[in-house]
Design a protein around this motif. Structure first.
Motif, PDB file in Angstrom:
ATOM      1  N   CYS A 114       0.821  -1.194   0.000  1.00 30.68           N
ATOM      2  CA  CYS A 114       0.000   0.000   0.000  1.00 30.68           C
ATOM      3  C   CYS A 114       0.869   1.264   0.000  1.00 30.68           C
ATOM      4  CB  CYS A 114      -0.951  -0.013   1.177  1.00 30.68           C
ATOM      5  SG  CYS A 114      -0.163  -0.027   2.808  1.00 30.68           S
ATOM      6  N   THR A 115       2.078   1.192   0.557  1.00 29.70           N
ATOM      7  CA  THR A 115       2.941   2.377   0.604  1.00 29.70           C
ATOM      8  C   THR A 115       3.393   2.791  -0.797  1.00 29.70           C
ATOM      9  OG1 THR A 115       4.818   0.924   1.062  1.00 29.70           O
ATOM     10  CG2 THR A 115       3.764   1.977   2.956  1.00 29.70           C
ATOM     11  N   CYS A 116       3.774   1.818  -1.604  1.00 27.40           N
ATOM     12  CA  CYS A 116       4.221   2.124  -2.971  1.00 27.40           C
ATOM     13  C   CYS A 116       3.044   2.529  -3.850  1.00 27.40           C
ATOM     14  CB  CYS A 116       4.962   0.934  -3.569  1.00 27.40           C
ATOM     15  SG  CYS A 116       6.532   0.608  -2.751  1.00 27.40           S
ATOM     16  N   TYR A 117       1.907   1.859  -3.689  1.00 22.26           N
ATOM     17  CA  TYR A 117       0.716   2.235  -4.445  1.00 22.26           C
ATOM     18  C   TYR A 117       0.330   3.684  -4.152  1.00 22.26           C
ATOM     19  CZ  TYR A 117      -0.466  -2.423  -6.173  1.00 22.26           C
ATOM     20  OH  TYR A 117      -0.466  -3.615  -6.848  1.00 22.26           O
ATOM     21  N   THR A 118       0.309   4.039  -2.868  1.00 20.66           N
ATOM     22  CA  THR A 118      -0.091   5.390  -2.474  1.00 20.66           C
ATOM     23  C   THR A 118       0.882   6.426  -3.003  1.00 20.66           C
ATOM     24  OG1 THR A 118      -1.236   4.597  -0.509  1.00 20.66           O
ATOM     25  CG2 THR A 118      -0.532   6.895  -0.496  1.00 20.66           C
ATOM     26  N   THR A 119       2.174   6.185  -2.850  1.00 21.36           N
ATOM     27  CA  THR A 119       3.173   7.142  -3.315  1.00 21.36           C
ATOM     28  C   THR A 119       3.080   7.322  -4.825  1.00 21.36           C
ATOM     29  OG1 THR A 119       4.604   6.588  -1.457  1.00 21.36           O
ATOM     30  CG2 THR A 119       5.649   7.650  -3.355  1.00 21.36           C
ATOM     31  N   CYS A 120       2.960   6.234  -5.560  1.00 26.27           N
ATOM     32  CA  CYS A 120       2.822   6.335  -7.017  1.00 26.27           C
ATOM     33  C   CYS A 120       1.509   7.001  -7.413  1.00 26.27           C
ATOM     34  CB  CYS A 120       2.964   4.961  -7.669  1.00 26.27           C
ATOM     35  SG  CYS A 120       4.662   4.344  -7.651  1.00 26.27           S
ATOM     36  N   ASP A 121       0.444   6.737  -6.666  1.00 30.46           N
ATOM     37  CA  ASP A 121      -0.841   7.370  -6.970  1.00 30.46           C
ATOM     38  C   ASP A 121      -0.750   8.883  -6.815  1.00 30.46           C
ATOM     39  OD1 ASP A 121      -3.620   7.373  -7.657  1.00 30.46           O
ATOM     40  OD2 ASP A 121      -4.083   7.687  -5.553  1.00 30.46           O
ATOM     41  N   ILE A 122      -0.102   9.355  -5.773  1.00 30.17           N
ATOM     42  CA  ILE A 122       0.074  10.792  -5.579  1.00 30.17           C
ATOM     43  C   ILE A 122       0.862  11.372  -6.755  1.00 30.17           C
ATOM     44  CG2 ILE A 122       1.188  12.556  -4.151  1.00 30.17           C
ATOM     45  CD1 ILE A 122       0.604  10.648  -1.727  1.00 30.17           C
ATOM     46  N   ALA A 123       1.971  10.722  -7.120  1.00 31.65           N
ATOM     47  CA  ALA A 123       2.807  11.193  -8.230  1.00 31.65           C
ATOM     48  C   ALA A 123       2.044  11.157  -9.553  1.00 31.65           C
ATOM     49  CB  ALA A 123       4.076  10.350  -8.318  1.00 31.65           C
ATOM     50  N   GLU A 124       1.216  10.140  -9.751  1.00 34.93           N
ATOM     51  CA  GLU A 124       0.430  10.034 -10.984  1.00 34.93           C
ATOM     52  C   GLU A 124      -0.558  11.189 -11.096  1.00 34.93           C
ATOM     53  OE1 GLU A 124      -1.168   6.060 -10.742  1.00 34.93           O
ATOM     54  OE2 GLU A 124       0.817   5.193 -11.100  1.00 34.93           O
ATOM     55  N   ALA A 173       6.141  -2.003   4.208  1.00 38.74           N
ATOM     56  CA  ALA A 173       7.226  -1.024   4.201  1.00 38.74           C
ATOM     57  C   ALA A 173       6.808   0.225   4.973  1.00 38.74           C
ATOM     58  CB  ALA A 173       7.575  -0.654   2.766  1.00 38.74           C
ATOM     59  N   ASN A 174       7.786   0.895   5.540  1.00 35.94           N
ATOM     60  CA  ASN A 174       7.554   2.136   6.264  1.00 35.94           C
ATOM     61  C   ASN A 174       7.260   3.246   5.248  1.00 35.94           C
ATOM     62  OD1 ASN A 174       8.101   4.707   7.516  1.00 35.94           O
ATOM     63  ND2 ASN A 174       9.149   3.613   9.147  1.00 35.94           N
ATOM     64  N   PRO A 175       6.155   3.979   5.399  1.00 36.56           N
ATOM     65  CA  PRO A 175       5.839   5.040   4.442  1.00 36.56           C
ATOM     66  C   PRO A 175       6.955   6.065   4.277  1.00 36.56           C
ATOM     67  CG  PRO A 175       3.957   4.642   5.855  1.00 36.56           C
ATOM     68  CD  PRO A 175       5.099   3.823   6.400  1.00 36.56           C
ATOM     69  N   ARG A 176       7.654   6.384   5.365  1.00 37.35           N
ATOM     70  CA  ARG A 176       8.744   7.371   5.277  1.00 37.35           C
ATOM     71  C   ARG A 176       9.897   6.854   4.420  1.00 37.35           C
ATOM     72  NH1 ARG A 176       5.883   7.757   9.720  1.00 37.35           N
ATOM     73  NH2 ARG A 176       6.805   5.936  10.627  1.00 37.35           N
ATOM     74  N   ASP A 177      10.156   5.534   4.444  1.00 36.63           N
ATOM     75  CA  ASP A 177      11.182   4.960   3.566  1.00 36.63           C
ATOM     76  C   ASP A 177      10.786   5.091   2.101  1.00 36.63           C
ATOM     77  OD1 ASP A 177      12.736   4.201   5.754  1.00 36.63           O
ATOM     78  OD2 ASP A 177      11.965   2.139   5.769  1.00 36.63           O
ATOM     79  N   VAL A 178       9.512   4.843   1.811  1.00 37.22           N
ATOM     80  CA  VAL A 178       9.028   4.900   0.430  1.00 37.22           C
ATOM     81  C   VAL A 178       9.046   6.338  -0.080  1.00 37.22           C
ATOM     82  CG1 VAL A 178       7.076   4.406  -1.086  1.00 37.22           C
ATOM     83  CG2 VAL A 178       7.643   2.829   0.760  1.00 37.22           C
ATOM     84  N   LEU A 179       8.518   7.269   0.710  1.00 33.61           N
ATOM     85  CA  LEU A 179       8.526   8.674   0.303  1.00 33.61           C
ATOM     86  C   LEU A 179       9.956   9.186   0.152  1.00 33.61           C
ATOM     87  CD1 LEU A 179       5.651   9.772   2.665  1.00 33.61           C
ATOM     88  CD2 LEU A 179       5.561   9.881   0.161  1.00 33.61           C
ATOM     89  N   GLY A 180      10.824   8.792   1.074  1.00 32.36           N
ATOM     90  CA  GLY A 180      12.233   9.191   0.998  1.00 32.36           C
ATOM     91  C   GLY A 180      12.913   8.670  -0.256  1.00 32.36           C
ATOM     92  N   GLU A 181      12.605   7.452  -0.650  1.00 29.56           N
ATOM     93  CA  GLU A 181      13.170   6.877  -1.874  1.00 29.56           C
ATOM     94  C   GLU A 181      12.668   7.630  -3.106  1.00 29.56           C
ATOM     95  OE1 GLU A 181      15.354   4.602  -4.506  1.00 29.56           O
ATOM     96  OE2 GLU A 181      15.600   4.812  -2.333  1.00 29.56           O
ATOM     97  N   ALA A 182      11.391   8.002  -3.108  1.00 28.32           N
ATOM     98  CA  ALA A 182      10.849   8.776  -4.231  1.00 28.32           C
ATOM     99  C   ALA A 182      11.550  10.122  -4.349  1.00 28.32           C
ATOM    100  CB  ALA A 182       9.344   8.971  -4.065  1.00 28.32           C
ATOM    101  N   VAL A 183      11.831  10.753  -3.216  1.00 31.61           N
ATOM    102  CA  VAL A 183      12.524  12.043  -3.224  1.00 31.61           C
ATOM    103  C   VAL A 183      13.983  11.869  -3.655  1.00 31.61           C
ATOM    104  CG1 VAL A 183      13.387  13.896  -1.730  1.00 31.61           C
ATOM    105  CG2 VAL A 183      10.998  13.141  -1.535  1.00 31.61           C
ATOM    106  N   LYS A 184      14.658  10.890  -3.079  1.00 29.26           N
ATOM    107  CA  LYS A 184      16.095  10.722  -3.324  1.00 29.26           C
ATOM    108  C   LYS A 184      16.410  10.222  -4.737  1.00 29.26           C
ATOM    109  CE  LYS A 184      20.177   8.398  -1.499  1.00 29.26           C
ATOM    110  NZ  LYS A 184      20.690   7.434  -0.535  1.00 29.26           N
ATOM    111  N   ASN A 185      15.698   9.182  -5.182  1.00 29.42           N
ATOM    112  CA  ASN A 185      16.055   8.532  -6.449  1.00 29.42           C
ATOM    113  C   ASN A 185      14.965   8.583  -7.517  1.00 29.42           C
ATOM    114  OD1 ASN A 185      18.720   7.655  -5.690  1.00 29.42           O
ATOM    115  ND2 ASN A 185      17.698   6.238  -4.301  1.00 29.42           N
ATOM    116  N   GLY A 186      13.829   9.193  -7.207  1.00 22.67           N
ATOM    117  CA  GLY A 186      12.778   9.371  -8.198  1.00 22.67           C
ATOM    118  C   GLY A 186      11.896   8.157  -8.400  1.00 22.67           C
ATOM    119  N   LEU A 187      10.978   8.292  -9.348  1.00 24.41           N
ATOM    120  CA  LEU A 187      10.031   7.237  -9.702  1.00 24.41           C
ATOM    121  C   LEU A 187      10.126   6.978 -11.197  1.00 24.41           C
ATOM    122  CD1 LEU A 187       6.951   8.506  -7.657  1.00 24.41           C
ATOM    123  CD2 LEU A 187       8.513   6.640  -7.053  1.00 24.41           C
ATOM    124  N   LEU A 188       9.939   5.722 -11.576  1.00 28.15           N
ATOM    125  CA  LEU A 188      10.071   5.313 -12.972  1.00 28.15           C
ATOM    126  C   LEU A 188       8.711   5.369 -13.671  1.00 28.15           C
ATOM    127  CD1 LEU A 188      11.965   4.131 -15.157  1.00 28.15           C
ATOM    128  CD2 LEU A 188      11.275   1.858 -14.334  1.00 28.15           C
TER     129      LEU A 188
END
Length: 167
Positions: A1-11, A34-49
């Motif tokens: 759900c953490t990755c789905y949510t983060t990608c949904d926001i970005a979409e 997964a911890n939501p802060r880890d997922v959001l941090g990864e999106a900020v640091k390395n982006g989304l594909l």
């Protein structure tokens, strides 16, 4: 759900889809997810594909809490929604009482941690309710009282995935 949510926001911010699996493979996980802060941090640091692309988009500079401020958590998040014009991620327990209920009652029996999206708000029976997307194929509604109660346990938070750099 953490990755789905983060990608949904970005979409919603970019008007195209992102590869959820690519993000999932890059973050630490436990049997509970997964911890939501880890997922959001990864999106900020390395982006989304973006789906069908070979290079990650690095539009995001930060993520920040939307529930903190001078009002109650519900109005702080409503204010953030108007400010950023983007969905907001929420991490709370998911309660047994929320199963099969389009208008969520106050939860008493936590089942697990869950991350979902607040897409906006509308009035239901004359009171403001958040419009949630929680990966169940339908929209759900959460009142001020339910939202504020859901954020009370330690660690429950909301986040904006932001293109602004925050000091």
């Amino acid at each position: 759900c953490t990755c789905y949510t983060t990608c949904d926001i970005a979409e919603d911010q970019n008007n195209f889809e992102f590869d959820i699996d690519d993000l999932w493979m890059r973050i630490p996980q436990s049997p509970q997810g997964a911890n939501p802060r880890d997922v959001l941090g990864e999106a900020v640091k390395n982006g989304l594909l973006p789906k069908g692309k070979n290079e990650r988009l690095k539009n995001w500079r930060s993520y920040w809490r939307a529930d903190l401020g001078n009002m109650d958590a519900f109005d702080n998040v409503r204010s953030a929604l108007m400010l950023v014009k983007s969905p907001i991620g929420v991490g709370t327990y998911w309660y047994r009482e929320w199963l099969n209920s389009p208008i969520l009652p106050i939860g008493k029996t936590p089942m697990n941690g869950h991350m979902y999206v607040i897409e906006g708000w509308r009035e239901v029976e004359g009171k403001p309710h958040f419009i949630l997307e929680a990966w169940m194929g339908k929209k759900l509604y959460m009142s001020r009282e339910v939202f504020n109660e859901a954020l009370k346990p330690y660690g429950m938070q909301t986040w904006v995935l932001s293109t602004s750099e925050i000091d």
